[in-house]
Scaffold this motif. Structure first.
Motif, mmCIF file in Angstrom:
data_model
loop_
_atom_site.group_PDB
_atom_site.id
_atom_site.type_symbol
_atom_site.label_atom_id
_atom_site.label_comp_id
_atom_site.label_asym_id
_atom_site.label_seq_id
_atom_site.Cartn_x
_atom_site.Cartn_y
_atom_site.Cartn_z
ATOM 1 N N ALA A 13 18.663 24.221 -5.318
ATOM 2 C CA ALA A 13 17.353 24.366 -4.657
ATOM 3 C C ALA A 13 16.869 23.057 -4.069
ATOM 4 N N ILE A 14 16.058 23.192 -3.060
ATOM 5 C CA ILE A 14 15.245 22.067 -2.618
ATOM 6 C C ILE A 14 13.898 22.245 -3.312
ATOM 7 N N MET A 15 13.409 21.181 -3.928
ATOM 8 C CA MET A 15 12.179 21.293 -4.710
ATOM 9 C C MET A 15 11.009 20.690 -3.926
ATOM 10 N N LEU A 16 9.914 21.449 -3.860
ATOM 11 C CA LEU A 16 8.710 20.985 -3.157
ATOM 12 C C LEU A 16 7.553 21.001 -4.145
ATOM 13 N N GLY A 62 9.677 15.328 -17.527
ATOM 14 C CA GLY A 62 10.246 16.503 -18.194
ATOM 15 C C GLY A 62 11.415 17.048 -17.385
ATOM 16 N N ILE A 63 11.242 17.096 -16.076
ATOM 17 C CA ILE A 63 12.282 17.614 -15.174
ATOM 18 C C ILE A 63 13.519 16.708 -15.168
ATOM 19 N N THR A 64 13.289 15.392 -15.214
ATOM 20 C CA THR A 64 14.432 14.463 -15.172
ATOM 21 C C THR A 64 15.051 14.252 -16.559
ATOM 22 N N GLY A 65 14.408 14.807 -17.592
ATOM 23 C CA GLY A 65 14.958 14.655 -18.945
ATOM 24 C C GLY A 65 14.829 13.232 -19.464
ATOM 25 N N THR A 66 13.749 12.543 -19.058
ATOM 26 C CA THR A 66 13.578 11.151 -19.494
ATOM 27 C C THR A 66 12.304 10.977 -20.327
ATOM 28 N N ASP A 80 14.337 21.388 -22.815
ATOM 29 C CA ASP A 80 14.575 22.608 -22.023
ATOM 30 C C ASP A 80 14.018 22.492 -20.602
ATOM 31 N N ALA A 81 13.045 21.575 -20.418
ATOM 32 C CA ALA A 81 12.458 21.415 -19.075
ATOM 33 C C ALA A 81 13.396 20.666 -18.133
ATOM 34 N N SER A 82 14.324 19.901 -18.691
ATOM 35 C CA SER A 82 15.134 19.035 -17.811
ATOM 36 C C SER A 82 16.107 19.866 -16.987
ATOM 37 N N ARG A 83 16.306 19.412 -15.761
ATOM 38 C CA ARG A 83 17.108 20.183 -14.815
ATOM 39 C C ARG A 83 18.452 19.517 -14.590
ATOM 40 N N ASN A 84 19.451 20.375 -14.482
ATOM 41 C CA ASN A 84 20.787 19.893 -14.186
ATOM 42 C C ASN A 84 20.803 19.223 -12.813
ATOM 43 N N ILE A 85 21.487 18.108 -12.740
ATOM 44 C CA ILE A 85 21.470 17.351 -11.477
ATOM 45 C C ILE A 85 21.979 18.183 -10.294
ATOM 46 N N LYS A 86 22.906 19.105 -10.573
ATOM 47 C CA LYS A 86 23.486 19.917 -9.487
ATOM 48 C C LYS A 86 22.555 21.043 -9.014
ATOM 49 N N ASP A 87 21.527 21.327 -9.797
ATOM 50 C CA ASP A 87 20.648 22.451 -9.443
ATOM 51 C C ASP A 87 19.609 22.108 -8.373
#
Ligand SMILES: [Zn+2]
Length: 417
Positions: free
Chosen positions: A80-83, A145-149, A181-188
């Motif tokens: 996805a492209i995230m906005l 949370g999204i970056t898992g940091t 659980d909030a962190s997103r896979n880099i490929k997603d």
């Protein structure tokens, strides 16, 4: 491909109505105050989630309280492209800081869905739960949370009422052992785009509605001290004095003139002074002060800091005093992706005749996201650059143009990334 001006106007009017509606979700009657993990945060997420759903997205709230929506690609499980931007506020905030970026992104998806346009990438819209750090003093909690940091020790931080973040999460309905659980896979995710009010006066001075952001400035903060000697204000002749406040004043004047004359891309502020003993009839013996400097390039900031601090030492030495300092805070420059800048620039040029580039003096969610994914940002003019203030205001006409440029850019980006 862009939203035509008639539809963009309807969308822009809806954005303003929704900004007004969201501004009513506040824990204060004056202005707007919506802090992380509060009941207002929950209400805002519910409302924005409903708007995302109406625009054609699949909606969920993630493990750190971000509200997320996904508009699928014609491929299953496509990246996805995230906005987006943030939905939290400072205390007594305006209606548009952060919120405008979320609501305009929802309008784009609404339009794509209405026209039955899908892409090879999915589009995700995110309303970050905490960017400002108003409640716990830590910024960018939603995007981290999204970056898992996330740092686990943040959970023990308390708000002004002594409530720990751990407790606040649980009261909100989130589990602090599930944060990852909030962190997103880099490929997603392939890229992140954020529209935000400028929060400064440059677009207004240029008489332009929109700009492309080049970098988010780095910051360095210092606690500084001039040590002279306190003495009797009546008996010590001027030539024998070691007045720490006068030394500090001389330095502040140097900081202002040196920044203005030699470093037009940088800003510097001495925002805090404490004078000891701070009484009318005693020569100031010790002055503590702060120094905050910001700019778009770390190496530029590094040499600027050393010029300012060595000048302070020279002033102190000439006046037979001691100067010392301690750096206590540093953020690095965040570069916006060059390919995204080019696309955003051409879309902005299409709608307003010429493009314009600005660095951002304020922090944004894109700082955290840029650690993992390419980021691009658009700035929209706001009245007199006033922000973090109930007087924050944006023109309907500017929102119309921003929706057109934004939709055009997204259509180009999904093809390129
Ligand atoms: Zn903001």
């Amino acid at each position: 491909m862009m939203i035509d001006s008639r539809e963009a106007k309807i969308s822009a009017m809806r954005v303003i109505l929704r900004c007004n509606e969201l501004s009513k979700i506040t824990c204060k009657e004056i202005g707007i105050t919506r802090i992380y993990l509060s009941k207002e945060h929950l209400l805002a997420n519910k409302l924005v989630g409903k708007w995302m759903q109406e625009a054609g997205m699949l909606v969920w709230q993630d493990a750190v309280g971000n509200i997320c929506g996904r508009y699928d690609s014609y491929f299953k499980n496509a990246p996805a492209i995230m906005l987006g931007s943030h939905l939290d506020t400072v205390k007594n905030a305006g209606k548009y800081d952060g919120i405008l970026g979320v609501l305009t992104a929802i309008e784009l998806v609404y339009w794509f869905n209405k026209k039955n346009i899908r892409f090879q990438l999915a589009i995700e819209v995110i309303g970050f739960s905490d960017e400002e750090g108003t409640r716990f003093g830590i910024t960018l909690l939603g995007s981290r949370g999204i970056t898992g940091t996330w740092n686990e020790k943040w959970l023990s931080y308390t708000d002004n009422d002594g409530i720990t973040m751990h407790q606040a999460m649980s009261d909100f309905g989130l589990k602090s052992n599930k944060i990852n659980d909030a962190s997103r896979n880099i490929k997603d995710i392939v890229a992140y785009i954020e529209l935000h009010i400028e929060q400064g006066p440059c677009l207004e001075k240029e008489n332009l509605p929109l700009a492309v952001v080049t970098t988010i400035n780095g910051t360095r903060r210092f606690n500084c001290k001039f040590i002279g000697e306190a003495g009797h204000a009546g008996t010590v002749p001027m030539r024998y004095r070691r007045d720490a406040l006068v030394a500090c004043a001389e330095w502040i004047i140097f900081i202002e003139s040196n920044t203005r004359e030699n470093h037009p891309q940088l800003v510097s502020t001495v925002g805090y002074i404490d004078c000891d003993p701070g009484v009318i009839n005693v020569i100031p013996g010790v002055v503590n002060c702060s120094l905050d400097i910001r700019g778009p390039q770390d190496d530029m900031l590094e040499s600027f800091a050393s010029i300012l601090l060595s000048e302070a030492k020279m002033i102190a030495t000439r006046r037979n005093m001691i100067f010392n300092y301690k750096e206590y805070y540093r953020t690095y420059e965040t570069l916006c992706d060059i390919a995204l800048q080019k696309i955003l620039s051409s879309s902005i040029e299409t709608v307003q005749g010429r493009s314009f580039f600005l660095s951002s003096g304020a922090g944004h969610d894109a700082i955290a996201i840029a650690e993992r994914w390419p980021v691009g940002m658009l700035f929209i003019r706001n009245y007199r650059g006033i922000s973090h203030n109930p007087k924050e205001s944006v023109n309907l006409e500017d929102i119309i143009l921003s929706l057109q440029a934004y939709s055009d850019a997204i259509c180009k980006i999904v093809k390129k990334f």
